[in-house]
Write an enzyme that holds these catalytic residues in place. Structure first.
Site, PDB file in Angstrom:
ATOM      1  N   SER B  53      10.425 -74.846  12.228  1.00  0.00           N
ATOM      2  CA  SER B  53      11.829 -75.128  11.951  1.00  0.00           C
ATOM      3  C   SER B  53      12.083 -76.611  11.663  1.00  0.00           C
ATOM      4  O   SER B  53      13.028 -76.936  10.947  1.00  0.00           O
ATOM      5  CB  SER B  53      12.689 -74.681  13.128  1.00  0.00           C
ATOM      6  OG  SER B  53      12.200 -75.251  14.329  1.00  0.00           O
ATOM      7  N   GLY B  91      10.620 -70.798  13.749  1.00  0.00           N
ATOM      8  CA  GLY B  91      10.015 -69.919  14.741  1.00  0.00           C
ATOM      9  C   GLY B  91       8.524 -69.745  14.581  1.00  0.00           C
ATOM     10  O   GLY B  91       7.900 -68.977  15.325  1.00  0.00           O
ATOM     11  N   ASN B 119       6.418 -74.524  18.837  1.00  0.00           N
ATOM     12  CA  ASN B 119       6.838 -73.232  19.386  1.00  0.00           C
ATOM     13  C   ASN B 119       5.827 -72.684  20.388  1.00  0.00           C
ATOM     14  O   ASN B 119       6.204 -72.018  21.347  1.00  0.00           O
ATOM     15  CB  ASN B 119       7.073 -72.223  18.266  1.00  0.00           C
ATOM     16  CG  ASN B 119       8.340 -72.553  17.494  1.00  0.00           C
ATOM     17  OD1 ASN B 119       9.365 -72.823  18.093  1.00  0.00           O
ATOM     18  ND2 ASN B 119       8.249 -72.579  16.165  1.00  0.00           N
ATOM     19  N   ASP B 202      21.715 -78.192  19.989  1.00  0.00           N
ATOM     20  CA  ASP B 202      20.699 -77.515  20.787  1.00  0.00           C
ATOM     21  C   ASP B 202      19.724 -78.510  21.428  1.00  0.00           C
ATOM     22  O   ASP B 202      18.894 -78.160  22.244  1.00  0.00           O
ATOM     23  CB  ASP B 202      19.944 -76.482  19.947  1.00  0.00           C
ATOM     24  CG  ASP B 202      19.168 -77.098  18.794  1.00  0.00           C
ATOM     25  OD1 ASP B 202      19.046 -78.343  18.748  1.00  0.00           O
ATOM     26  OD2 ASP B 202      18.695 -76.340  17.923  1.00  0.00           O
ATOM     27  N   HIS B 205      16.550 -79.851  17.589  1.00  0.00           N
ATOM     28  CA  HIS B 205      16.367 -80.058  16.158  1.00  0.00           C
ATOM     29  C   HIS B 205      17.102 -81.313  15.706  1.00  0.00           C
ATOM     30  O   HIS B 205      18.289 -81.470  16.031  1.00  0.00           O
ATOM     31  CB  HIS B 205      16.870 -78.846  15.377  1.00  0.00           C
ATOM     32  CG  HIS B 205      16.046 -77.621  15.630  1.00  0.00           C
ATOM     33  ND1 HIS B 205      16.454 -76.616  16.461  1.00  0.00           N
ATOM     34  CD2 HIS B 205      14.820 -77.283  15.188  1.00  0.00           C
ATOM     35  CE1 HIS B 205      15.521 -75.683  16.524  1.00  0.00           C
ATOM     36  NE2 HIS B 205      14.505 -76.066  15.754  1.00  0.00           N
TER      37      HIS B 205
END
Lengths: 229, 226, 852
Positions: B53, B91, B119, B202, B205
């Protein structure tokens, strides 16, 4: 003598299955106050219909019924009920006691309707007169036919009616009981000075009255005084 | 929940009653998973950004705001003969990357920039597994295009994962770099991670602003390779 | 006295009317008992249902409270600044804090490492519910020392026991309890990593919370003093929003949870309504027959001078009085049932349903009981006004009198109004209540029409060549004084209600079990690489677990829609495609058929792509509308660098409410097989123990595969659904019993209708057997025909309900319905025969006297 009931040109027809049934026609008579009278005739002659009309239980198709000077034809059903309550007493072939009321209460109903006083005492007194003082708390189903009719007599006289209609009062009773009831009826009637109209096909019973009116096929065929009259 | 965003993204697809079902996922990303223009290998060389991502530019309004896009602008402004291909996929894990690699290697790659592992780290996948997958990716790229230059973008897991795990994880990238004679950006998110102003809500990012810093981190190493 | 004029305006003597009503009721108590039983059971059902409804609502509210564990929770992923901290510290009467984050936990004994969710807790949270642990006290006692409570599956997975230790960051914690359930766990996140609770005072020394750490900060509040949380949160909202924090209140959670119970409350309304209507049917038929028996008495009273209105009032007082008594008894019975049943069944139900006397329910029940006794008794009662005193001389009561009474239209209107108003209160929708009322009216008309037809037909068909018993039995259906209409309607309506409840109950139970339990998936394995898919499936099966679903997932984006790209969108504001449609990464699958949770709403499903042509894809309804798509629209997908031209071939409606893979876009087979993809596998693990073993095996062989264990989450859901299905079953069983009682009562009431006749036949020398046969034939015919009609109506009714009210697929099992017809026919015959048994066992005269 004063007239209590005057019947003029009385007629009654029924509509049944598209046909007109002429049950009564051109009946004329008047009844004197305090007299005893019998209407006799064979089954189906129209005598019960006549009784119903005289007592204001039904409306006539023609003519007039005048009870104590009141033309019943002009009254509504509720007004006629009022007239019945004040002037009329009833005795029926099958007694017509309210099954859910005790003997005493049955006698009390007409008085209660008139909002009178001492109702219970007067009703007990009446029951005593018909010899049932000790059965006041019994329900109709606990009484014999004769006893029921005696309660019915007490009830009929309870409102001191001006006129008493009796429809085959002994029709459902055996000979011996009949005799007692009839005696009681005439005794009470005499005592109260009430006008009595008796519908029966029992000529022996009819003979006890002062006047016999004969009906056949919806017409008055004879009107005669008896030896009592 | 943010920690598990990657998983959560999947969960929104595997919706079940207890979760906020059937809402349009909050992804609002315009990153291209490849350049809009198709590679034209005959005239120019290709830089392939292979990552998750962070490469794909998750959560950014405009895809070109992600760090590969920033670098592309730099290359274009310097008129260098390179085509930039963004093969980021939100992801993506090292195992997933390993599996989908062949699909991407159909086009010729001159510089392969590998940005994977984050991840894995957030899911607590054993470090040995991550290392093994990354090695396998490098091997495949080298096998197909022996001339390829490889740049590894180093990742770290946040301290809350535990020092033991974090240290082992951090060590994967220098180890692989050394083993494969590749170039290394020691920590991709240097100067961005943990600074809330440079990250999206979040906290994981980078924002467009953050992506510029990230791009600089990469550019410092990449410019030498170019 | 001579001069006494007739007083036509005699005032009504109200006390006397009451007195007469009382006297008149005395000898008929046994008959009134049947009338009363209809009310008693109807109201008992209603009160029990209302009370249950209120209690279940309370339970659900309570459950919502335990789901968040506090009156208010505030959470965010950043440390709060001092200003906000001051604000947060000023809220509530009791406060707790929690820091939660993912971390690698280490079990020194088994030397195992695993991703966990650490929750460091300070304060008395949860205020509602509990951190459920084994041993029980561990849930609170762990806060007192360097101790932890650890998720059950995790314990099993690493073969850990209470008394072992777990290493979180730099610190070792003594495992003091096994975590079974905790507030706030019913979320998606909880499933991903197992939870470990530690006391917050030991958080610092773990060394896990540093700059760059990903930590979630939660604040829990309890308000002991009443406070308007709605107002408070509205005030807080902008500040919290600025700080990137979210809040949740019980009220908000309630709304979310409550939505899942829409079906239940709709069903409870239906059941309550049906119970009430059954009571109405009972009342109407009982009073109808009661009044018929009272004609003689009324005629006598009329003879003695009682006015029509007075006679009417006497019986009205009686009926309302009895209605009141019946309602009170019913309310008491309903409350008793509501209290007793959970006690009786406590061994069978694995959860508690709280039991509280609901005065609201009792009040509503009594009020409704009186209203329905009044309203539904009015129709037969107005005929009291028309009883002629002439009936003393000859019995000639005519049913036709009633049908000409203009007042009856008023009564019909009142009944309709009542039903509409009552349904509105239950359903909260005028349209719904209108349809409901029309439906009942329709059922009534159909049943009446069938009864009418039956009378006509038997009259026509009866033939002198039949045996006497048959002729007599059938003639009873149409002869004067028959009970065909009233029994047809009451048996038919009761059967219809019973059947509708039964059918809808089955449908709903079916729905409930579909969404949980049994073979529903509660574990998701994802990130399975293509090369691993067969071996993972094999391993799953080896562990004795089912592979419920295994689907490939491909990630792609939309490049163009009808030639328009995201870039065009920015230039041209007239394009009606939201930007997000292009920005979103779609996870799609490919297969050749629709799944069980999908329904095609438009277009044609094409399961296989033809090489070289545009790919026919199927789009989910919401995306279809959001992106303004039409069937046939061209979409160019970007499958990780490869552009694929496709077109919209079909639109699907997807039931998102189930644990299974659902997709916004589905590709046909033959296109994406080689595209980068991973697999998702859904399975069902029966217990935490199996789950632990399975997870251990997967992690060992396929370390890259991630597992989401939804067992814990779904167990909360399961419990609720269990509760719901229990309530559904219980309520409908109770209403069905009410239906049967009303049915029995109305058939039983008809006893008096046939007594005179049976006695006469008996007197004339008919044998027991003959009277039995005649009665049996009449009742068999009435029972079976009305039950059959009722059930046919019920099929239609339940279909409409399923489709429009519950919006669930309709399936019907005909066998139970047929059994119902059979049972009701037999029941009718048995009660009919019981009715005449009394006649046969006593001498005729006694009966004639008692019932004269």
């Amino acid at each position: 003598m004063e007239t209590i009931l005057n019947i003029s040109d009385l007629g009654k027809t029924y509509q049944s299955a598209g046909r007109t049934l002429n049950v009564l026609h051109d009946i004329n008579f008047s009844i004197a106050a305090g007299s005893t009278n019998a209407i006799v005739g064979p089954s189906g002659s129209g005598k019960t219909t006549l009784l119903g009309l005289c007592a204001g239980l039904d409306r006539s198709s023609a003519g007039a019924v005048e009870l104590n000077g009141i033309n019943l034809g002009n009254l509504t059903e509720d007004q006629r009920a009022q007239v019945r309550n004040q002037y009329v007493g009833f005795i029926f072939q099958n007694f017509q006691l309210l099954p859910t009321l005790t003997a005493l209460e049955n006698v009390m109903v007409p008085l209660e309707l008139r909002n009178e006083k001492n109702i219970r005492a007067r009703a007990l007194d009446l029951l005593d007169k018909v010899g049932l003082a000790d059965r006041g708390h019994h329900y109709p189903s606990q009484l014999s036919g004769g006893e029921q009719q005696r309660v019915s007599l007490a009830r009929a006289f309870s409102n001191s009616p001006k006129i008493l209609f009796a429809d085959e009062p002994t029709g459902n009773l055996d000979a011996e009981t009949s005799e007692k009831v009839v005696k009681l009826l005439f005794d009470l009637n005499k005592e109260a000075g009430t006008t009595l109209i008796l519908v029966t096909h029992d000529l022996e019973l009819a003979a006890k009255t002062q006047r016999i009116i004969r009906i056949k096929g919806g017409q008055l065929i004879a009107d005669e005084k008896t030896i009592n009259g | 929940m943010h920690k598990f965003k990657l998983t959560f993204l999947l969960l929104t697809t595997l919706i079940f009653a207890a979760c906020d079902q059937n809402k349009k996922p909050s992804t609002d990303e315009g990153a291209k998973s490849s350049t809009a223009a198709q590679p034209d290998a005959a005239t120019s060389k290709t830089v392939l950004f292979f990552g998750d991502s962070l490469t794909a530019g998750y959560g950014l309004d405009d895809p070109s705001e992600a760090f590969p896009g920033v670098i592309k602008d730099k290359i274009d402004s310097l008129k260098l003969p390179y085509k930039v291909v963004n093969a980021g996929l939100s992801g993506e894990t090292t195992a997933g990357g390993n599996a989908r690699l062949s699909w991407l290697l159909k086009q010729k790659v001159d510089i392969f920039i590998l940005e994977l592992g984050a991840n894995d780290g957030l899911r607590g996948i054993p470090v040995s597994e991550t290392s093994k997958n990354l090695q396998s990716i490098i091997d495949k790229v080298k096998a197909k295009y022996p001339e390829v230059k490889i740049v590894l973008l180093g990742m770290q897991v946040p301290p809350n994962m535990g020092a033991d795990y974090a240290n082992k994880f951090k060590a994967v990238y220098p180890d692989l770099t050394a083993k494969n004679h590749a170039q290394l950006v020691p920590f991709l998110l240097q100067g961005v991670a943990g600074i809330s102003a440079l990250n999206q809500a979040d906290g994981i990012h980078p924002t467009a602003q953050g992506a510029k810093i990230v791009a600089n981190n990469v550019w410092d190493v990449l410019k030498g390779v170019l | 006295m001579e001069t006494n004029p007739v007083n036509y305006q005699r005032k009504m003597n109200i006390p006397w009317l009451f007195n007469m009503a009382w006297r008149d009721s005395r000898k008929n108590r046994s008959r009134l008992f049947l009338f009363i039983s209809a009310i008693v059971f109807g109201i008992a059902a209603l009160v029990a249902i209302y009370a249950f409804k209120y209690n279940v609502q309370n339970d659900i509210n309570g459950q919502a409270a335990t789901l968040i564990g506090a009156d208010l929770s505030v959470s965010g992923n950043k440390p709060v600044d001092s200003k906000l901290k001051k604000l947060l510290d000023s809220l509530g009467d009791d406060r707790s804090q929690e820091r939660s984050f993912a971390s690698m936990a280490y079990f020194p004994k088994s030397k195992g490492t695993r991703l966990v969710q650490v929750r460091a807790l300070q304060g008395n949270f949860p205020y509602y519910g509990a951190i459920e642990t084994t041993p029980e006290q561990a849930g609170t006692s762990f806060r007192k020392g360097q101790m932890a409570v650890v998720d059950k599956t995790l314990m099993l997975q690493f073969n850990a026991h209470v008394g072992d230790s777990i290493k979180i960051g730099n610190s070792q914690f003594l495992i003091t309890g096994i975590l079974n359930r905790a507030p706030g766990q019913a979320g998606a996140v909880a499933g991903i990593a197992p939870v470990v609770y530690i006391p917050m005072q030991y958080l610092e020394q773990t060394g896990l919370v540093k700059i760059g750490s990903r930590v979630n900060y939660s604040f829990y509040y309890k308000f002991t003093r009443p406070v308007n949380l709605d107002k408070l949160t509205k005030k807080l909202d902008p500040m919290l929003d600025k700080a990137g924090m979210r809040y949740e209140t019980i009220e908000g959670r309630k709304e979310n949870t409550g939505r899942n119970f829409g079906d239940l409350s709709r069903f409870l309304s239906l059941v309550g309504f049906v119970a009430l209507l059954l009571g109405c049917v009972g009342v109407a038929s009982a009073v109808h027959i009661y009044v018929r028996e009272k004609i003689a008495s009324i005629a006598i009273m009329r003879c003695l001078g009682v006015k029509a209105s007075e006679a009417f009032l006497i019986y009205l007082i009686q009926i309302v009085g009895i209605g009141l008594i019946g309602s009170v008894i019913g309310a008491a019975l309903g409350t008793a049932i509501q209290h007793l049943l959970p006690v009786i069944f406590k061994d069978f139900i694995p959860f508690t349903i709280s039991v509280q006397i609901s005065w609201m329910a009792i009040g509503q029940g009594i009020l409704l009981g009186v209203i329905i006794s009044l309203l539904f008794a009015l129709l037969p009662l107005i005929s009291v006004r028309n009883v002629s005193p002439l009936n003393t001389l000859r019995l000639s009561f005519d049913d036709a009198v009633l049908s000409r009474d203009p007042l009856r239209w008023l009564v019909y209107a009142l009944i309709m109004l009542f039903i509409i108003a009552f349904t509105y209160l239950q359903l909260d929708s005028w349209l719904g209540s209108l349809f409901f009322t029309l439906g009942i009216l329709g059922a009534f008309i159909i049943l009446s029409a069938v009864a009418w037809l039956l009378m006509r037909l038997t009259k026509l068909l009866i033939n002198s060549s039949w045996s006497y018993l048959w002729r007599q039995g059938f003639a009873n259906l149409y002869r004067p004084n028959n009970q065909t209409l009233i029994l047809m309607v009451s048996i038919g309506l009761s059967t219809m209600f019973i059947c509708i409840l039964f059918l809808i109950q089955n449908l709903l139970i079916g729905q409930v079990t579909l969404s949980s339990g049994g073979n529903q998936s509660n574990m998701i394995l994802f990130d399975i690489q293509n090369s691993q898919k067969d071996s993972v499936a094999r391993l799953t099966r080896q562990q004795g677990l089912p592979v419920l679903q295994q689907v490939p997932i491909v990630t792609l984006r939309i490049e163009q829609i009808n030639g328009k790209t995201a870039a065009d969108l920015q230039k041209d504001s007239t394009i009606k495609i939201p930007h997000g449609v292009f920005a979103y990464e779609y996870r799609v699958t490919f297969r050749d058929s629709l799944s069980g949770s999908e329904k095609l709403t438009d277009g044609t499903w094409i399961g296989k792509a033809e090489p070289g042509k545009d790919i026919p894809v199927s789009v989910e309804e919401n995306l279809y509308h959001r992106a303004n798509l039409k069937i046939g629209d061209k979409i160019v997908f970007n499958v990780q660098g490869v552009e694929m031209p496709a077109y919209v071939a079909s639109v699907r409606k997807v039931n998102w409410g189930k644990v299974q893979t659902n997709f916004q876009v589905v590709f046909p087979t033959g296109v994406l097989e080689d595209a980068p993809q991973f697999q998702v596998l859904l399975t069902h693990v029966p217990s935490t123990k199996v789950s632990a073993t399975f997870q251990r095996a997967i992690v060992h062989s396929f370390p890259n595969v991630s597992i989401i264990d939804l067992g814990l989450v779904l167990s909360v859901l399961d419990e609720l659904l269990n509760k719901i299905s229990y309530v559904i079953r219980f309520m409908s069983a109770f209403s069905i019993i009410t239906g049967v009682v009303v049915l029995v009562a109305s058939v039983r009431i008809s006893k008096y209708q046939r007594i005179q006749e049976s006695v006469l036949l008996r007197t004339l020398g008919a044998s027991r057997k003959q009277i039995f046969a005649i009665t049996a034939l009449e009742y068999l015919f009435l029972g079976s025909l009305s039950a059959l009609t009722g059930i046919v109506i019920a099929f239609g009714g339940s279909w409409l309900l399923a489709k429009y009210s519950f919006e669930i697929p309709y399936t019907v099992n005909y066998l139970p319905a047929l059994i119902l017809v059979f049972v009701i026919s037999i029941l009718t015959v048995i009660i009919g025969l019981l009715n005449s048994r009394g006649v046969l066992n006593k001498p005729p005269l006694e009966i004639l006297r008692n019932n004269a």
